[in-house]
Design an enzyme around this catalytic site. Structure first.
Site, PDB file in Angstrom:
ATOM      1  N   LYS A  32       9.923   2.829   2.899  1.00 23.43           N
ATOM      2  CA  LYS A  32       9.922   3.436   4.245  1.00 23.43           C
ATOM      3  C   LYS A  32      10.836   2.633   5.153  1.00 23.43           C
ATOM      4  CE  LYS A  32       6.407   3.161   7.407  1.00 23.43           C
ATOM      5  NZ  LYS A  32       6.943   2.943   8.766  1.00 23.43           N
ATOM      6  N   THR A 119      -2.102   6.357  16.035  1.00 22.85           N
ATOM      7  CA  THR A 119      -3.351   5.581  16.037  1.00 22.85           C
ATOM      8  C   THR A 119      -3.434   4.658  17.255  1.00 22.85           C
ATOM      9  OG1 THR A 119      -2.231   4.152  14.457  1.00 22.85           O
ATOM     10  CG2 THR A 119      -3.936   5.583  13.593  1.00 22.85           C
ATOM     11  N   ARG A 211       2.903  -5.241   5.121  1.00 25.20           N
ATOM     12  CA  ARG A 211       2.722  -6.683   4.965  1.00 25.20           C
ATOM     13  C   ARG A 211       1.957  -7.157   3.725  1.00 25.20           C
ATOM     14  NH1 ARG A 211       1.008  -6.764  11.077  1.00 25.20           N
ATOM     15  NH2 ARG A 211       0.473  -4.678  10.339  1.00 25.20           N
TER      16      ARG A 211
HETATM   17  O1  C5P Z   1       2.186  -3.967   7.407  1.00 26.43           O
HETATM   18  P1  C5P Z   1       1.316  -2.738   7.351  1.00 26.43           P
HETATM   19  O2  C5P Z   1       0.773  -2.439   5.972  1.00 26.43           O
HETATM   20  O3  C5P Z   1       0.261  -2.722   8.431  1.00 26.43           O
HETATM   21  O4  C5P Z   1       2.345  -1.553   7.670  1.00 26.43           O
HETATM   22  C1  C5P Z   1       1.939  -0.222   7.801  1.00 26.43           C
HETATM   23  C2  C5P Z   1       3.139   0.649   8.124  1.00 26.43           C
HETATM   24  O5  C5P Z   1       2.662   1.960   8.418  1.00 26.43           O
HETATM   25  C3  C5P Z   1       3.950   0.191   9.331  1.00 26.43           C
HETATM   26  O6  C5P Z   1       5.317   0.568   9.113  1.00 26.43           O
HETATM   27  C4  C5P Z   1       3.344   0.994  10.464  1.00 26.43           C
HETATM   28  O7  C5P Z   1       4.247   1.207  11.511  1.00 26.43           O
HETATM   29  C5  C5P Z   1       3.005   2.318   9.763  1.00 26.43           C
HETATM   30  N1  C5P Z   1       1.954   3.099  10.396  1.00 26.43           N
HETATM   31  C6  C5P Z   1       0.686   2.612  10.604  1.00 26.43           C
HETATM   32  N2  C5P Z   1      -0.276   3.396  11.200  1.00 26.43           N
HETATM   33  C7  C5P Z   1       0.028   4.640  11.570  1.00 26.43           C
HETATM   34  C8  C5P Z   1       1.301   5.167  11.359  1.00 26.43           C
HETATM   35  C9  C5P Z   1       2.253   4.358  10.757  1.00 26.43           C
HETATM   36  O8  C5P Z   1       0.392   1.477  10.256  1.00 26.43           O
HETATM   37  N3  C5P Z   1      -0.913   5.399  12.085  1.00 26.43           N
END
Ligand code: C5P
Length: 233
Positions: A32, A119, A211
């Site tokens: 992504k 969210t 992460r």
């Molecule tokens: O690092 P982490 O696993 O928290 O990353 C989650 C990814 O999903 C990030 O790119 C974040 O911006 C995206 N995202 C999210 N929650 C949402 C929509 C997108 O964490 N509701």
């Protein structure tokens, strides 16, 4: 469609993302790319990652008048990305225009996913700032149904919402779910988290993992753990 793990490559520049991808020689990933990287590095980043054989979810969340979204989507489709998204709040007409723009002369197109309510938006902010006074769960499900009726392929949602989305929109309507953490791992700024294994049990079609993979001591092992827990392969 098989379940897959999408790695959120939230890096600030091309060297950082390429160095990260160098760890995965021989693996064909689904990555992504978000606004920060795309606006900084430009379309070249998409071509470079595609040239390595990876799939790309370009997370730009388009929201504009239908004509503008149609034309912008046609540019993104020519970049040969595999998945893109829009805000469902842009209306069904905008989502239909997005599909038109994405559809290539041979009839193929990238998957198109809708964002329902972010969210970061609470019930209070939705009511007071944008004057939507229905319960947020109802708004999310209504937007998912609008996306389905407009012909989109799925929505971004929590794994905890995947089953309700599938009940309302059908099993083939994709649920792309972030908020994934390993059992016993760091939660960071995510609030409601789910393990890859639980996301699978809840019916998610794609998990978006940042992460837990990108910041892991061994990113390849972390990715493989996600695949082992979530995918059928
Ligand atoms: O690092 P982490 O696993 O928290 O990353 C989650 C990814 O999903 C990030 O790119 C974040 O911006 C995206 N995202 C999210 N929650 C949402 C929509 C997108 O964490 N509701």
């Amino acid at each position: 469609m098989g379940k897959d793990v999408i790695i959120a490559c939230d890096f600030s520049g091309t060297p950082e993302v390429m160095a990260f991808l160098d760890n995965f020689s021989g693996e064909k990933l689904f990555v992504k790319i978000g606004m920060e990287l795309f606006y900084g590095a430009g379309p070249a980043i998409v071509r470079e990652i595609k040239a390595r054989g990876h799939k790309i979810f370009l997370d730009l969340k388009l929201h504009d008048i239908p004509n503008t979204v149609r034309k912008a989507m046609s540019v993104l489709s020519r970049l040969d990305v595999d998945m893109v998204n829009v805000h469902a709040a842009g209306t069904k007409a905008m989502m239909e225009a997005a599909i038109e723009g994405l559809t290539r002369p041979d009839g193929t197109r990238p998957l198109l996913i809708a964002v329902t309510q972010l969210t970061s938006t609470s019930q209070e902010r939705m009511t007071e700032d944008i004057l939507i006074d229905r319960p947020i769960d109802e708004v999310v499900m209504h937007y998912a149904k609008n996306a389905c009726e407009a012909g989109l392929d799925g929505v971004v949602c929590s794994p905890l919402e995947a089953s309700a989305v599938h009940s309302a929109c059908g099993e083939k309507f994709l649920t792309v779910t972030p908020g994934i953490r390993f059992a016993g791992g760091e939660v960071g700024d995510q609030v409601r988290v789910t393990t890859p294994e639980k996301a699978k049990a809840l019916g998610s079609d794609f998990i978006v993992v940042g992460r837990p993979i990108t910041a892991a001591d061994d990113p390849v092992a972390a990715y493989k753990r996600c695949v082992a827990e979530f995918c059928d392969r």
